[in-house]
Design an enzyme around this catalytic site. Structure first.
Site, mmCIF file in Angstrom:
data_model
loop_
_atom_site.group_PDB
_atom_site.id
_atom_site.type_symbol
_atom_site.label_atom_id
_atom_site.label_comp_id
_atom_site.label_asym_id
_atom_site.label_seq_id
_atom_site.Cartn_x
_atom_site.Cartn_y
_atom_site.Cartn_z
ATOM 1 C CE1 TYR A 1 7.756 -6.803 -12.765
ATOM 2 C CE2 TYR A 1 6.996 -9.030 -12.318
ATOM 3 C CZ TYR A 1 6.854 -7.664 -12.179
ATOM 4 O OH TYR A 1 5.809 -7.164 -11.441
ATOM 5 C CG HIS B 1 8.611 -9.280 -8.569
ATOM 6 N ND1 HIS B 1 9.152 -8.514 -9.581
ATOM 7 C CD2 HIS B 1 7.677 -8.522 -7.963
ATOM 8 C CE1 HIS B 1 8.553 -7.334 -9.586
ATOM 9 N NE2 HIS B 1 7.655 -7.310 -8.610
ATOM 10 C CE1 TYR C 1 0.891 -6.882 -5.817
ATOM 11 C CE2 TYR C 1 1.873 -5.860 -3.910
ATOM 12 C CZ TYR C 1 1.581 -5.838 -5.256
ATOM 13 O OH TYR C 1 1.974 -4.786 -6.032
ATOM 14 C CD1 TRP D 1 9.415 -2.698 -6.392
ATOM 15 C CD2 TRP D 1 11.140 -3.936 -5.677
ATOM 16 N NE1 TRP D 1 9.328 -3.926 -6.998
ATOM 17 C CE2 TRP D 1 10.373 -4.701 -6.573
ATOM 18 C CE3 TRP D 1 12.270 -4.491 -5.102
ATOM 19 C CZ2 TRP D 1 10.716 -6.019 -6.904
ATOM 20 C CZ3 TRP D 1 12.606 -5.799 -5.437
ATOM 21 C CH2 TRP D 1 11.834 -6.536 -6.323
ATOM 22 C CD1 TRP D 2 7.847 1.414 -7.410
ATOM 23 C CD2 TRP D 2 7.740 3.618 -7.100
ATOM 24 N NE1 TRP D 2 6.596 1.700 -6.937
ATOM 25 C CE2 TRP D 2 6.495 3.049 -6.732
ATOM 26 C CE3 TRP D 2 7.904 4.987 -6.978
ATOM 27 C CZ2 TRP D 2 5.434 3.797 -6.277
ATOM 28 C CZ3 TRP D 2 6.837 5.743 -6.517
ATOM 29 C CH2 TRP D 2 5.615 5.158 -6.168
#
Length: 104
Positions: free
Chosen positions: A18, A22, A41, A76-77
């Site tokens: 993950y 990112h 963010y 991206w999802w």
């Protein structure tokens, strides 16, 4: 400015993946987020539970809600769905959090 917080969940054993993904967010998605007025963010991980806490500052909820309709976001999802809890449309399962305190 609108502050939005939410939680997500990354699958056990996928924390490093993950983080790696990112660290290399698709440039197209970064552009979409910035065009939508997203700032500051951040996503934090609770390693004990696999829960992720997200925080973003927004100019407009309307613009933010349009992000999910972009090809960059949907791509991206699909890229992330193998390491996270997701919905049938590949979007991450997300719970919006209610602000209880703010110190300016």
């Amino acid at each position: 400015m609108i502050r939005k917080a939410f939680k997500l969940k990354v699958n056990p054993g996928q924390f490093e993946e993950y983080k790696k993904r990112h660290d290399n967010v698709f440039p197209e998605l970064v552009a979409v987020l910035k065009e939508a007025g997203a700032n500051n963010y951040s996503i934090f991980l609770d390693q004990e539970t696999g829960c992720l806490f997200g925080y973003v500052e927004l100019e407009s909820l309307e613009k933010w809600n349009c992000v999910s309709k972009t090809e960059a976001c949907q791509e991206w999802w699909r890229y992330m769905e193998d390491i996270m809890e997701t919905n049938p449309d590949s979007s991450p399962k997300s719970t919006e959090l209610t602000e209880m305190f703010y110190l300016a």
